[in-house]
Design a protein around this motif. Structure first.
Motif, short mmCIF file in Angstrom:
data_model
loop_
_atom_site.label_atom_id
_atom_site.label_comp_id
_atom_site.label_asym_id
_atom_site.label_seq_id
_atom_site.Cartn_x
_atom_site.Cartn_y
_atom_site.Cartn_z
N MET A 1 0.70 -1.06 -0.24
CA MET A 1 0.21 -0.02 0.11
C MET A 1 0.63 1.30 -0.05
O MET A 1 2.03 1.30 0.72
CB MET A 1 -0.98 0.15 1.29
N THR A 2 0.57 2.20 -0.81
CA THR A 2 1.20 3.60 -1.07
C THR A 2 0.86 4.42 0.29
O THR A 2 -0.14 4.62 0.58
CB THR A 2 0.96 4.41 -2.11
N ARG A 3 1.96 4.92 0.85
CA ARG A 3 1.93 5.53 2.10
C ARG A 3 1.68 7.02 1.67
O ARG A 3 1.73 7.41 0.55
CB ARG A 3 3.13 5.80 2.81
N THR A 4 0.80 7.74 2.55
CA THR A 4 0.41 8.95 2.12
C THR A 4 0.95 10.19 3.21
O THR A 4 1.45 9.80 4.21
CB THR A 4 -1.08 9.37 2.04
N VAL A 5 1.01 11.36 2.82
CA VAL A 5 1.20 12.32 3.85
C VAL A 5 -0.26 12.79 4.14
O VAL A 5 -1.10 13.00 3.35
CB VAL A 5 1.86 13.60 3.33
N THR A 6 -0.83 12.62 5.49
CA THR A 6 -2.06 12.76 5.95
C THR A 6 -2.20 13.88 6.67
O THR A 6 -1.28 14.31 7.81
CB THR A 6 -2.62 11.64 6.70
N ALA A 7 -3.22 14.84 6.65
CA ALA A 7 -3.28 16.02 7.39
C ALA A 7 -4.97 15.72 7.87
O ALA A 7 -5.95 15.67 7.34
CB ALA A 7 -3.33 17.24 6.58
N GLY A 8 -5.00 16.14 9.25
CA GLY A 8 -6.21 16.10 9.90
C GLY A 8 -7.03 17.44 9.81
O GLY A 8 -6.29 18.76 9.99
N LEU A 9 -7.99 17.38 9.62
CA LEU A 9 -9.07 18.52 9.41
C LEU A 9 -10.22 18.71 10.18
O LEU A 9 -10.85 17.79 10.86
CB LEU A 9 -9.66 18.57 7.89
N ASP A 10 -10.37 19.98 10.67
CA ASP A 10 -11.88 20.01 11.39
C ASP A 10 -12.22 21.48 11.15
O ASP A 10 -13.35 22.03 11.92
CB ASP A 10 -11.46 20.30 13.00
N GLY A 11 -11.84 22.21 10.10
CA GLY A 11 -12.36 23.26 9.46
C GLY A 11 -11.67 24.67 10.20
O GLY A 11 -12.02 25.66 9.63
N SER A 12 -10.85 24.72 11.03
CA SER A 12 -10.30 25.77 11.81
C SER A 12 -9.15 26.24 11.04
O SER A 12 -8.41 25.55 10.03
CB SER A 12 -9.58 25.08 13.11
N PRO A 13 -8.69 27.28 11.24
CA PRO A 13 -7.65 28.05 10.38
C PRO A 13 -6.23 27.14 10.73
O PRO A 13 -5.45 27.07 9.81
CB PRO A 13 -7.44 29.30 11.23
N GLU A 14 -5.83 26.51 12.02
CA GLU A 14 -4.83 25.86 12.16
C GLU A 14 -5.07 24.61 11.53
O GLU A 14 -3.55 24.04 10.76
CB GLU A 14 -4.59 25.63 13.60
N SER A 15 -5.96 23.92 11.32
CA SER A 15 -6.11 22.68 10.40
C SER A 15 -5.91 23.09 8.93
O SER A 15 -5.39 22.15 8.30
CB SER A 15 -7.28 21.91 10.55
N ARG A 16 -6.17 24.26 8.72
CA ARG A 16 -6.24 24.65 7.04
C ARG A 16 -4.48 24.90 6.98
O ARG A 16 -3.99 24.53 5.76
CB ARG A 16 -7.00 25.95 6.77
N ALA A 17 -3.86 25.40 7.82
CA ALA A 17 -2.42 25.37 7.70
C ALA A 17 -1.90 24.18 7.77
O ALA A 17 -0.86 24.13 6.80
CB ALA A 17 -1.96 26.47 9.01
N ALA A 18 -2.33 23.39 8.58
CA ALA A 18 -1.63 21.95 8.45
C ALA A 18 -1.86 21.34 7.17
O ALA A 18 -0.89 20.51 6.59
CB ALA A 18 -2.32 21.13 9.67
N ALA A 19 -3.06 21.57 6.52
CA ALA A 19 -3.23 20.94 5.19
C ALA A 19 -2.28 21.43 4.09
O ALA A 19 -2.01 20.91 3.24
CB ALA A 19 -4.67 21.04 4.72
#
Length: 302
Positions: A1-19
């Motif tokens: 299985m190909t690994r991914t870079v994964t980002a957690g989202l919750d709609g907040s500005p900090e999660s958008r910065a993480a994405a």
């Protein structure tokens, strides 16, 4: 299985910065990006309320990752971006998502006028339990912040990356931790700055030898030599990466926080040993997570 870079989202500005940070890292690693949104089910009585019912659940679980993915694809054409919606306790779900990823990226909030940052209970729990590297990104961080300043004194993506900073304990150096940091520097075409903090043994004070400057200097020399020996094979393996070493007297966490101000990424470790009270992050890593001004990668190791 190909690994991914994964980002957690919750709609907040900090999660958008993480994405956004995750998207740039996925491009550097030449890996797909996965955006994961976790919905924590509400108690049954609350679920019947109009504002928390099935329609609201569907709206947010679909809208947050969809809009985030559209924005990432627009800014990073050619990047393979997928989304996934999961349900459960966010800390547990995200820790599980990390274990299937090359690395997991989460956001953290600044504390405004108060010094330091707020990682939050979910982020700390994920860091403490994930079996893969976890990166914490500050809200409001920009790609240019990771680069040197231009002739006008402004950080710019047109300039070189700032150094990667690695906090290293030479008493138990781990190859996975060092390899992560060296590879991060190599793919950015920048240097690796290794920071080691040293305090004299307890008996300096206990037996009244703290004033023996000759002994202090000899012990410091031995520590410095040991650090050079730990890094020697990595210099041979990655000759294109300039590896500098810094040997400081005092608390390691404070020196890493200072170094973070001129870094594009700070890399620290977390030992995966278990105790009856559960997993622990460690005092140095805890300090860096809460006070570093650059993104922080926490690499679990034995």
């Amino acid at each position: 299985m190909t690994r991914t870079v994964t980002a957690g989202l919750d709609g907040s500005p900090e999660s958008r910065a993480a994405a956004e940070w995750a998207a740039r890292e996925a491009e550097l690693l030449e890996l797909p990006l996965k955006l994961v949104q976790v919905w924590e089910p509400v108690p049954a009585p609350m679920a019947q309320a109009p504002l928390l019912g099935p329609e609201t659940h569907q709206h947010w679980t679909e809208r947050i990752p969809r809009e985030a993915a559209e924005g990432v694809r627009l800014r990073h054409p050619g990047l393979d971006v997928t989304t996934e919606q999961l349900s459960g306790r966010p800390a547990d779900v995200l820790a599980g998502a990390a274990n299937d990823a090359e690395l997991l990226v989460l956001g953290s909030r600044a504390l405004g006028g108060i010094g330091g940052f707020m990682v939050g209970s979910v982020g700390l729990s994920v860091v403490a339990h994930a079996e893969r590297p976890v990166v914490l990104v500050r809200a409001g961080g920009q790609a240019a912040d990771e680069h040197e300043t231009d002739q006008a004194g402004t950080p710019s993506e047109a300039t070189a990356f700032r150094p990667v900073v690695l906090g290293l304990d030479i008493e138990s150096p781990d190859d996975d931790l060092i390899a992560f940091a060296v590879a991060a520097a190599a793919r950015r075409g920048t240097s690796l700055r290794v920071v080691h903090g040293w305090n004299p043994p307890y008996y300096f004070d206990a037996y009244g030898v703290a004033s023996d400057l000759g002994l202090r200097e000899e012990l410091a020399r031995q520590e410095s030599t040991a650090l050079s020996e730990v890094l020697r094979p990595w210099r041979e393996k990655f000759p294109a990466v300039e590896i500098t070493e810094e040997f400081h007297y005092g608390t390691p966490g404070n020196h890493l926080v200072d170094a973070s101000r001129e870094a594009c990424l700070v890399v620290v470790g977390r030992r995966t040993r278990r105790s009856p009270l559960g997993s622990h992050i460690g005092s140095v890593t805890h300090t860096v997570l809460h006070h570093a001004t650059a993104p922080v990668a926490v690499v679990p190791h034995a």
